[in-house]
Design a protein around this motif. Structure first.
Motif, PDB file in Angstrom:
ATOM      1  N   PRO A  62       0.680  -1.385   0.061  1.00 23.82           N
ATOM      2  CA  PRO A  62       0.026   0.131  -0.108  1.00 23.82           C
ATOM      3  C   PRO A  62       0.785   1.275   0.188  1.00 23.82           C
ATOM      4  O   PRO A  62       0.179   2.323  -0.105  1.00 23.82           O
ATOM      5  N   VAL A  63       2.264   1.090   0.127  1.00 29.34           N
ATOM      6  CA  VAL A  63       3.074   2.315   0.243  1.00 29.34           C
ATOM      7  C   VAL A  63       3.575   2.667  -1.395  1.00 29.34           C
ATOM      8  O   VAL A  63       3.920   2.028  -2.046  1.00 29.34           O
ATOM      9  N   GLY A  64       3.707   4.132  -1.473  1.00 33.58           N
ATOM     10  CA  GLY A  64       4.169   4.723  -2.805  1.00 33.58           C
ATOM     11  C   GLY A  64       5.329   5.223  -2.456  1.00 33.58           C
ATOM     12  O   GLY A  64       5.739   5.650  -1.321  1.00 33.58           O
ATOM     13  N   GLY A  65       6.296   5.724  -3.772  1.00 34.99           N
ATOM     14  CA  GLY A  65       7.272   6.497  -3.662  1.00 34.99           C
ATOM     15  C   GLY A  65       8.238   5.929  -4.296  1.00 34.99           C
ATOM     16  O   GLY A  65       8.505   4.776  -4.875  1.00 34.99           O
ATOM     17  N   ALA A  66       9.619   6.447  -3.773  1.00 36.47           N
ATOM     18  CA  ALA A  66      11.066   5.961  -4.354  1.00 36.47           C
ATOM     19  C   ALA A  66      11.381   4.761  -4.208  1.00 36.47           C
ATOM     20  O   ALA A  66      11.282   4.280  -2.956  1.00 36.47           O
ATOM     21  N   ILE A  67      11.895   4.014  -4.971  1.00 38.70           N
ATOM     22  CA  ILE A  67      12.409   2.645  -4.852  1.00 38.70           C
ATOM     23  C   ILE A  67      13.557   2.504  -5.601  1.00 38.70           C
ATOM     24  O   ILE A  67      13.504   2.788  -7.015  1.00 38.70           O
ATOM     25  N   VAL A  68      14.684   2.054  -5.336  1.00 39.11           N
ATOM     26  CA  VAL A  68      15.992   1.402  -6.115  1.00 39.11           C
ATOM     27  C   VAL A  68      16.090   0.130  -6.758  1.00 39.11           C
ATOM     28  O   VAL A  68      15.809  -1.047  -5.895  1.00 39.11           O
ATOM     29  N   PHE A  69      16.423   0.009  -7.985  1.00 41.79           N
ATOM     30  CA  PHE A  69      16.566  -1.172  -8.671  1.00 41.79           C
ATOM     31  C   PHE A  69      17.896  -1.454  -9.168  1.00 41.79           C
ATOM     32  O   PHE A  69      18.461  -0.250  -9.504  1.00 41.79           O
ATOM     33  N   ALA A  70      18.637  -2.264  -9.324  1.00 40.11           N
ATOM     34  CA  ALA A  70      19.922  -2.538  -9.637  1.00 40.11           C
ATOM     35  C   ALA A  70      19.827  -3.017 -11.257  1.00 40.11           C
ATOM     36  O   ALA A  70      19.223  -4.096 -11.595  1.00 40.11           O
ATOM     37  N   LYS A  71      20.474  -2.416 -12.350  1.00 43.18           N
ATOM     38  CA  LYS A  71      20.457  -3.003 -13.566  1.00 43.18           C
ATOM     39  C   LYS A  71      21.437  -3.692 -13.872  1.00 43.18           C
ATOM     40  O   LYS A  71      21.662  -4.520 -14.821  1.00 43.18           O
ATOM     41  N   THR A  72      22.342  -4.204 -13.028  1.00 43.78           N
ATOM     42  CA  THR A  72      23.734  -4.918 -13.252  1.00 43.78           C
ATOM     43  C   THR A  72      23.636  -5.787 -11.816  1.00 43.78           C
ATOM     44  O   THR A  72      23.433  -5.443 -10.810  1.00 43.78           O
ATOM     45  N   SER A  73      24.537  -7.096 -11.977  1.00 40.50           N
ATOM     46  CA  SER A  73      24.821  -7.815 -10.787  1.00 40.50           C
ATOM     47  C   SER A  73      25.751  -7.188  -9.701  1.00 40.50           C
ATOM     48  O   SER A  73      25.683  -7.312  -8.714  1.00 40.50           O
ATOM     49  N   LYS A  74      26.802  -6.549 -10.355  1.00 39.26           N
ATOM     50  CA  LYS A  74      27.605  -5.793  -9.724  1.00 39.26           C
ATOM     51  C   LYS A  74      27.147  -4.464  -8.927  1.00 39.26           C
ATOM     52  O   LYS A  74      27.246  -4.609  -7.707  1.00 39.26           O
ATOM     53  N   ALA A  75      26.045  -3.779  -9.560  1.00 39.94           N
ATOM     54  CA  ALA A  75      25.358  -3.132  -8.835  1.00 39.94           C
ATOM     55  C   ALA A  75      24.679  -3.346  -7.407  1.00 39.94           C
ATOM     56  O   ALA A  75      24.421  -2.895  -6.595  1.00 39.94           O
ATOM     57  N   ALA A  76      23.964  -4.522  -8.022  1.00 40.96           N
ATOM     58  CA  ALA A  76      22.986  -5.266  -6.967  1.00 40.96           C
ATOM     59  C   ALA A  76      23.778  -5.610  -5.536  1.00 40.96           C
ATOM     60  O   ALA A  76      23.192  -5.213  -4.598  1.00 40.96           O
ATOM     61  N   SER A  77      24.915  -6.289  -5.973  1.00 39.71           N
ATOM     62  CA  SER A  77      25.818  -6.717  -4.887  1.00 39.71           C
ATOM     63  C   SER A  77      26.134  -5.390  -3.827  1.00 39.71           C
ATOM     64  O   SER A  77      26.299  -5.586  -2.610  1.00 39.71           O
ATOM     65  N   ARG A  78      26.705  -4.548  -4.420  1.00 33.15           N
ATOM     66  CA  ARG A  78      26.955  -3.240  -3.759  1.00 33.15           C
ATOM     67  C   ARG A  78      26.042  -2.522  -3.046  1.00 33.15           C
ATOM     68  O   ARG A  78      26.108  -1.992  -2.131  1.00 33.15           O
ATOM     69  N   LEU A  79      24.699  -2.198  -3.801  1.00 36.57           N
ATOM     70  CA  LEU A  79      23.601  -1.758  -3.069  1.00 36.57           C
ATOM     71  C   LEU A  79      23.187  -2.717  -2.105  1.00 36.57           C
ATOM     72  O   LEU A  79      22.735  -1.857  -0.746  1.00 36.57           O
ATOM     73  N   SER A  80      23.232  -3.905  -2.243  1.00 37.39           N
ATOM     74  CA  SER A  80      22.794  -4.909  -1.036  1.00 37.39           C
ATOM     75  C   SER A  80      23.728  -4.471   0.334  1.00 37.39           C
ATOM     76  O   SER A  80      23.363  -4.657   1.397  1.00 37.39           O
ATOM     77  N   ASP A  81      25.006  -4.591  -0.140  1.00 35.46           N
ATOM     78  CA  ASP A  81      26.119  -3.979   0.908  1.00 35.46           C
ATOM     79  C   ASP A  81      25.979  -2.890   1.729  1.00 35.46           C
ATOM     80  O   ASP A  81      25.905  -2.775   2.924  1.00 35.46           O
ATOM     81  N   MET A  82      25.660  -1.769   0.715  1.00 35.73           N
ATOM     82  CA  MET A  82      25.322  -0.451   1.344  1.00 35.73           C
ATOM     83  C   MET A  82      23.832  -0.429   2.498  1.00 35.73           C
ATOM     84  O   MET A  82      24.083   0.002   3.592  1.00 35.73           O
TER      85      MET A  82
END
Length: 236
Positions: A62-82
């Motif tokens: 039910p919540v709206g607004g900004a959400i981040v996705f990663a377009k590469t596996s490298k970015a996904a790994s680093r964002l998850s670590d953040m």
């Protein structure tokens, strides 16, 4: 469904999630944000085969607004670590019933999620499945029995803002799960992912995006979020 894109490059995609759209597919079978965005990328960039888009954090349906996705596996790994290091900052708007006693405060609780009920409970620290949850809030404005809060998440537990504020005695407007005693059926929950700030996982520059709630009640009660709101964003 047209999804607003707040930021995009070769590594990241930050979108504005509509309310009542699941982030990923669930048992409802309804269209989900992840699938919609993958299809959009496939069409816009004429990509053959499957499109990669990594989900690194979530918003409740039910919540709206900004959400981040990663377009590469490298970015996904680093964002998850953040996120694990609490280096990805997230700020929300929340409308609650009542006015908290403290203008600014930090809430620290231990939460347990009952997956069978899909409901989260505040428990003691010695509960075997307890997870520590921390958020800061600040009262921005109040009107009658409602208050607009700015909420800064330090941890990303399931239903965290909803549970912690309800436990403190200030349930969110429209929240049927954690504020059923003060809300009416059919009301839309007033929780919005307003701002996200983090260091770009590849280019190392600062990324900061903002999203604004709709011009609907109760958001339109205040200049900050309503139809007369200023153009300036809240600092993280």
């Amino acid at each position: 469904m047209k999804i607003p894109i707040l930021y995009e490059d070769n590594h990241l995609l930050i979108a504005e999630k509509p309310v009542n759209v699941p982030v990923q597919g669930d048992r409802s079978g309804d269209s989900d944000l992840l699938t919609i965005l993958k299809k959009d990328l496939k069409i816009r960039y004429q990509k053959p085969g499957n499109v990669y888009l990594g989900l690194v954090h979530r918003l409740d349906r039910p919540v709206g607004g900004a959400i981040v996705f990663a377009k590469t596996s490298k970015a996904a790994s680093r964002l998850s670590d953040m996120i694990r290091r609490q280096a990805l900052e997230r700020k929300y708007f929340a409308v609650v019933h009542g006015t908290p006693k403290e203008k600014k405060d930090q809430l620290v609780n231990y939460l347990y999620k009952d997956k069978r009920q899909n409901k989260v409970f505040v428990v003691t620290p010695d509960h075997p499945k307890a997870k520590r949850a921390v958020l800061d809030y600040e009262i921005m404005e109040s009107y009658k029995d409602l208050s607009l809060l700015s909420v800064h998440l330090h941890t990303g537990r399931s239903h965290q803002i909803r549970v912690q504020l309800s436990n403190a005695g200030y349930p969110l407007f429209g929240d049927q799960k954690y504020g059923e005693h003060v809300n009416k059926k059919g009301q839309q929950i007033a929780l919005w992912s307003h701002a996200i700030r983090f260091e770009h996982p590849v280019r190392k520059e600062l990324i900061e995006t903002h999203s604004w709630p709709p011009h609907d009640f109760p958001w339109d009660l205040w200049e900050t979020t309503g139809s007369n709101r200023s153009s300036g964003e809240l600092p993280l």
